[in-house]
Design a protein around this motif. Structure first.
Motif, PDB file in Angstrom:
ATOM      1  N   CYS A 194      20.477  15.874 -19.529  1.00  0.00           N
ATOM      2  CA  CYS A 194      21.505  14.882 -19.211  1.00  0.00           C
ATOM      3  C   CYS A 194      22.900  15.503 -19.174  1.00  0.00           C
ATOM      4  O   CYS A 194      23.846  14.886 -18.668  1.00  0.00           O
ATOM      5  CB  CYS A 194      21.474  13.741 -20.227  1.00  0.00           C
ATOM      6  SG  CYS A 194      19.944  12.776 -20.205  1.00  0.00           S
ATOM      7  N   PHE A 195      23.047  16.709 -19.698  1.00  0.00           N
ATOM      8  CA  PHE A 195      24.332  17.416 -19.695  1.00  0.00           C
ATOM      9  C   PHE A 195      24.287  18.625 -18.767  1.00  0.00           C
ATOM     10  O   PHE A 195      25.042  19.584 -18.932  1.00  0.00           O
ATOM     11  CB  PHE A 195      24.685  17.862 -21.120  1.00  0.00           C
ATOM     12  CG  PHE A 195      24.871  16.717 -22.065  1.00  0.00           C
ATOM     13  CD1 PHE A 195      26.095  16.084 -22.188  1.00  0.00           C
ATOM     14  CD2 PHE A 195      23.803  16.257 -22.822  1.00  0.00           C
ATOM     15  CE1 PHE A 195      26.268  15.012 -23.054  1.00  0.00           C
ATOM     16  CE2 PHE A 195      23.965  15.196 -23.692  1.00  0.00           C
ATOM     17  CZ  PHE A 195      25.194  14.568 -23.812  1.00  0.00           C
ATOM     18  N   GLY A 196      23.390  18.585 -17.774  1.00  0.00           N
ATOM     19  CA  GLY A 196      23.323  19.645 -16.782  1.00  0.00           C
ATOM     20  C   GLY A 196      22.610  20.897 -17.241  1.00  0.00           C
ATOM     21  O   GLY A 196      22.708  21.939 -16.581  1.00  0.00           O
ATOM     22  N   LYS A 197      21.898  20.835 -18.358  1.00  0.00           N
ATOM     23  CA  LYS A 197      21.179  22.008 -18.868  1.00  0.00           C
ATOM     24  C   LYS A 197      19.700  21.880 -18.520  1.00  0.00           C
ATOM     25  O   LYS A 197      19.053  20.910 -18.889  1.00  0.00           O
ATOM     26  CB  LYS A 197      21.345  22.120 -20.389  1.00  0.00           C
ATOM     27  CG  LYS A 197      22.796  22.223 -20.842  1.00  0.00           C
ATOM     28  CD  LYS A 197      22.891  22.216 -22.366  1.00  0.00           C
ATOM     29  CE  LYS A 197      24.346  22.249 -22.819  1.00  0.00           C
ATOM     30  NZ  LYS A 197      24.472  22.185 -24.299  1.00  0.00           N
ATOM     31  N   GLY A 198      19.175  22.892 -17.818  1.00  0.00           N
ATOM     32  CA  GLY A 198      17.766  22.874 -17.484  1.00  0.00           C
ATOM     33  C   GLY A 198      17.504  22.188 -16.156  1.00  0.00           C
ATOM     34  O   GLY A 198      18.427  21.846 -15.412  1.00  0.00           O
ATOM     35  N   PRO A 199      16.230  21.933 -15.850  1.00  0.00           N
ATOM     36  CA  PRO A 199      15.857  21.309 -14.571  1.00  0.00           C
ATOM     37  C   PRO A 199      16.314  19.857 -14.503  1.00  0.00           C
ATOM     38  O   PRO A 199      16.689  19.261 -15.513  1.00  0.00           O
ATOM     39  CB  PRO A 199      14.334  21.425 -14.563  1.00  0.00           C
ATOM     40  CG  PRO A 199      13.945  21.534 -15.998  1.00  0.00           C
ATOM     41  CD  PRO A 199      15.063  22.270 -16.671  1.00  0.00           C
ATOM     42  N   PRO A 200      16.290  19.268 -13.308  1.00  0.00           N
ATOM     43  CA  PRO A 200      16.703  17.863 -13.178  1.00  0.00           C
ATOM     44  C   PRO A 200      15.738  16.914 -13.872  1.00  0.00           C
ATOM     45  O   PRO A 200      14.624  17.285 -14.240  1.00  0.00           O
ATOM     46  CB  PRO A 200      16.714  17.645 -11.658  1.00  0.00           C
ATOM     47  CG  PRO A 200      15.767  18.672 -11.117  1.00  0.00           C
ATOM     48  CD  PRO A 200      15.919  19.865 -12.012  1.00  0.00           C
ATOM     49  N   LEU A 201      16.172  15.679 -14.024  1.00  0.00           N
ATOM     50  CA  LEU A 201      15.328  14.661 -14.655  1.00  0.00           C
ATOM     51  C   LEU A 201      14.108  14.365 -13.784  1.00  0.00           C
ATOM     52  O   LEU A 201      14.148  14.534 -12.563  1.00  0.00           O
ATOM     53  CB  LEU A 201      16.128  13.379 -14.874  1.00  0.00           C
ATOM     54  CG  LEU A 201      17.272  13.439 -15.882  1.00  0.00           C
ATOM     55  CD1 LEU A 201      17.996  12.107 -15.932  1.00  0.00           C
ATOM     56  CD2 LEU A 201      16.760  13.812 -17.266  1.00  0.00           C
ATOM     57  N   PRO A 202      13.025  13.920 -14.394  1.00  0.00           N
ATOM     58  CA  PRO A 202      11.821  13.602 -13.602  1.00  0.00           C
ATOM     59  C   PRO A 202      12.053  12.392 -12.704  1.00  0.00           C
ATOM     60  O   PRO A 202      12.960  11.573 -12.937  1.00  0.00           O
ATOM     61  CB  PRO A 202      10.776  13.305 -14.676  1.00  0.00           C
ATOM     62  CG  PRO A 202      11.560  12.839 -15.850  1.00  0.00           C
ATOM     63  CD  PRO A 202      12.826  13.654 -15.825  1.00  0.00           C
ATOM     64  N   SER A 203      11.244  12.281 -11.679  1.00  0.00           N
ATOM     65  CA  SER A 203      11.301  11.106 -10.811  1.00  0.00           C
ATOM     66  C   SER A 203      10.680   9.907 -11.524  1.00  0.00           C
ATOM     67  O   SER A 203       9.941  10.057 -12.506  1.00  0.00           O
ATOM     68  CB  SER A 203      10.562  11.378  -9.508  1.00  0.00           C
ATOM     69  OG  SER A 203       9.173  11.578  -9.772  1.00  0.00           O
ATOM     70  N   PHE A 204      10.985   8.718 -11.007  1.00  0.00           N
ATOM     71  CA  PHE A 204      10.416   7.502 -11.598  1.00  0.00           C
ATOM     72  C   PHE A 204       8.897   7.502 -11.469  1.00  0.00           C
ATOM     73  O   PHE A 204       8.189   7.052 -12.369  1.00  0.00           O
ATOM     74  CB  PHE A 204      11.002   6.268 -10.906  1.00  0.00           C
ATOM     75  CG  PHE A 204      10.467   4.977 -11.449  1.00  0.00           C
ATOM     76  CD1 PHE A 204      10.805   4.534 -12.717  1.00  0.00           C
ATOM     77  CD2 PHE A 204       9.605   4.188 -10.689  1.00  0.00           C
ATOM     78  CE1 PHE A 204      10.307   3.340 -13.227  1.00  0.00           C
ATOM     79  CE2 PHE A 204       9.110   2.997 -11.180  1.00  0.00           C
ATOM     80  CZ  PHE A 204       9.458   2.579 -12.451  1.00  0.00           C
ATOM     81  N   GLN A 205       8.408   8.041 -10.351  1.00  0.00           N
ATOM     82  CA  GLN A 205       6.955   8.105 -10.142  1.00  0.00           C
ATOM     83  C   GLN A 205       6.294   8.968 -11.215  1.00  0.00           C
ATOM     84  O   GLN A 205       5.249   8.599 -11.767  1.00  0.00           O
ATOM     85  CB  GLN A 205       6.662   8.669  -8.750  1.00  0.00           C
ATOM     86  CG  GLN A 205       5.177   8.757  -8.429  1.00  0.00           C
ATOM     87  CD  GLN A 205       4.931   9.337  -7.045  1.00  0.00           C
ATOM     88  OE1 GLN A 205       5.856   9.744  -6.362  1.00  0.00           O
ATOM     89  NE2 GLN A 205       3.673   9.384  -6.631  1.00  0.00           N
ATOM     90  N   HIS A 206       6.900  10.122 -11.521  1.00  0.00           N
ATOM     91  CA  HIS A 206       6.317  10.989 -12.544  1.00  0.00           C
ATOM     92  C   HIS A 206       6.436  10.353 -13.925  1.00  0.00           C
ATOM     93  O   HIS A 206       5.532  10.514 -14.760  1.00  0.00           O
ATOM     94  CB  HIS A 206       7.011  12.350 -12.543  1.00  0.00           C
ATOM     95  CG  HIS A 206       6.403  13.329 -13.496  1.00  0.00           C
ATOM     96  ND1 HIS A 206       5.154  13.883 -13.308  1.00  0.00           N
ATOM     97  CD2 HIS A 206       6.855  13.845 -14.670  1.00  0.00           C
ATOM     98  CE1 HIS A 206       4.862  14.699 -14.297  1.00  0.00           C
ATOM     99  NE2 HIS A 206       5.878  14.696 -15.153  1.00  0.00           N
TER     100      HIS A 206
END
Length: 449
Positions: A194-206
């Protein structure tokens, strides 16, 4: 490889249509030791061992004999056929109310995802300001606590105000804890993102896939099978239905006759309780094994097949162990993995291994007691004593001796399973009988007033 690993390897060959070399399997485990494409131990054993398949058939025959016994008893004693339906109907009770409570829990779990997205959108701008970001982290933790508090607190309050039938209450409370653990797993994995660290958030489907996937450990990707075998899904759901009838027969024919009049007498003899406990030992173990097979084999494999979830190792061969430490890790890997990652590992470096282990046992025992207390409407901490006290004491006792004398301590473990399940079933029936007695007394008081 052990004999079970060898059979699991052959099962993998049958499932995929071609074999993977042992080196490839070893490399796959190194890449992701938590998840890989593999079948459940009992699936492998039943497919590859005629001896285990015969034992499976024996349990099917026992079910058929219980069915015939119940039909004959109903025809002779009552003049009509019941086949355990009255016990099932009573056990599930007000299904509509239970479904509404589950829908509330599910909506809380779904609501978490847009809240996480909103938190991440604001967090990308807040991270530039160190003091503001610290306060924002506290705000996020507070929001998570509030959401999980509502998810757990509302069903507990509702069930404490008005009792819900046993099977429906167990379903609601188990789903309450399952969804809370899912939300916590996603929050821990995605919080830093949520603070730009690491990969993006998962999709709603996932995210929705994870909600229904038979695991409590979050990953951005899971190993998937090529297709859904709907025949396998149907077979597992038939097994679930058969086990529900299996347990209803056990309760109606072997357990309820000993406890139907309990609590009606002015004084209960200790011998009556002891006799009832020993009468519950064999049906209690059968009920325990049926419950294990129903949830961790049939139910989870059915959902894994629907979702093409490749890793079916929901448990290991706990029935062969001689150490309680391995039993607790092997008997339910789904819950064990969550407790390990989200409770034991964060606590162990700060509090030590011994205290962290005790906390894990205490939290697990407390959750079990919440489920039983809300389902029966009466707090009677037998399971907490067995898990939180006796279970902890058995860890060092069987740690070394279990390795030195595996056959003796495997026998000892099965002996403890028999007595433990008999005690739990006795306590459950006693708390149910006391609950009915209290309600009868309250009804009598109201009628007299």
């Amino acid at each position: 490889m052990t004999s079970l690993d060898s059979m699991r390897y052959r099962g993998k060959e049958n499932y995929n249509g071609k074999a993977k070399s042992e080196d490839a399997v070893h490399i796959e485990k190194k890449i992701d030791p938590e998840f890989s494409i593999r079948e459940s131990p009992l699936t492998v054993l039943i497919e590859n061992s005629l001896h285990i398949r015969a034992i499976y058939h024996i349990f099917v025959v026992i079910l058929l004999m219980l069915f015939f016994d119940t039909v004959i008893y109903d025809l002779v004693e009552r003049g009509k056929i019941n086949v355990g339906l009255s016990v099932i109907a009573y056990g599930f009770g007000d299904i509509r109310r239970g479904a509404l409570l589950w829908l509330f829990e599910f909506m809380i779990a779904i609501l978490f995802f847009p809240a996480l997205k909103l938190y991440a959108a604001v967090g990308k701008h807040v991270e530039k300001y160190p003091r503001a970001s610290q306060g924002f982290v506290i705000l996020g933790i507070s929001g998570l606590v509030f959401l999980e508090g509502a998810l757990i607190g509302v069903p507990i309050w509702n069930l404490s105000q008005k009792h819900l039938a046993l099977a429906s209450s167990v379903t609601v409370t188990c789903e309450m804890f399952r969804l809370a653990m899912k939300i916590h797993a996603v929050a821990v994995a995605c919080g830093p993102r949520c603070f730009g660290k690491g990969p993006p958030l998962p999709s709603f489907q996932h995210y929705v896939y994870f909600i229904f996937a038979p695991t409590l450990v979050y990953r951005d990707q899971y190993p998937r099978t090529k297709k859904t075998r709907w025949g396998v899904v149907l077979f597992h759901f038939i097994e679930v239905a058969a086990i529900i009838f299996y347990n209803s027969f056990l309760w109606e024919r072997f357990i309820l006759p000993y406890w139907s009049d309990y609590g009606k007498q002015s004084r209960v003899e200790a011998g009556t309780v002891v006799r009832g406990m020993f009468a519950c030992v064999l049906p209690g173990v059968l009920s325990f094994l049926c419950g294990f097979y129903c949830v961790l084999q049939a139910w989870l494999n059915a959902f894994a097949e629907i979702l093409r979830f490749g890793d079916r190792l929901f448990y290991e061969d706990w029935w062969t162990t001689s150490r309680f430490s391995r039993y607790y890790r092997a008997w339910n890997r789904v819950v064990y993995s969550w407790l390990r990652d989200h409770l034991y590992k964060p606590l162990a470096p700060r509090t030590g291994r011994a205290f962290s282990t005790f906390i894990v046992f205490f939290v697990s025992a407390l959750a079990h007691e919440v489920v039983l207390a809300l389902s029966f409407g009466f707090f009677y901490p037998v399971l907490m004593t067995e898990f939180g006290v006796l279970g902890v004491l058995m860890l060092p006792l069987t740690s070394t001796n279990g390795r030195r004398f595996p056959n003796v301590f495997n026998l000892f473990m099965w002996l403890s399973f028999f007595f433990g399940n008999g005690t739990c079933l006795t306590a459950d029936n006693e708390r149910a009988a006391r609950m009915l007695k209290i309600r009868h007394e309250l009804t009598s008081i109201k009628e007299s007033v």
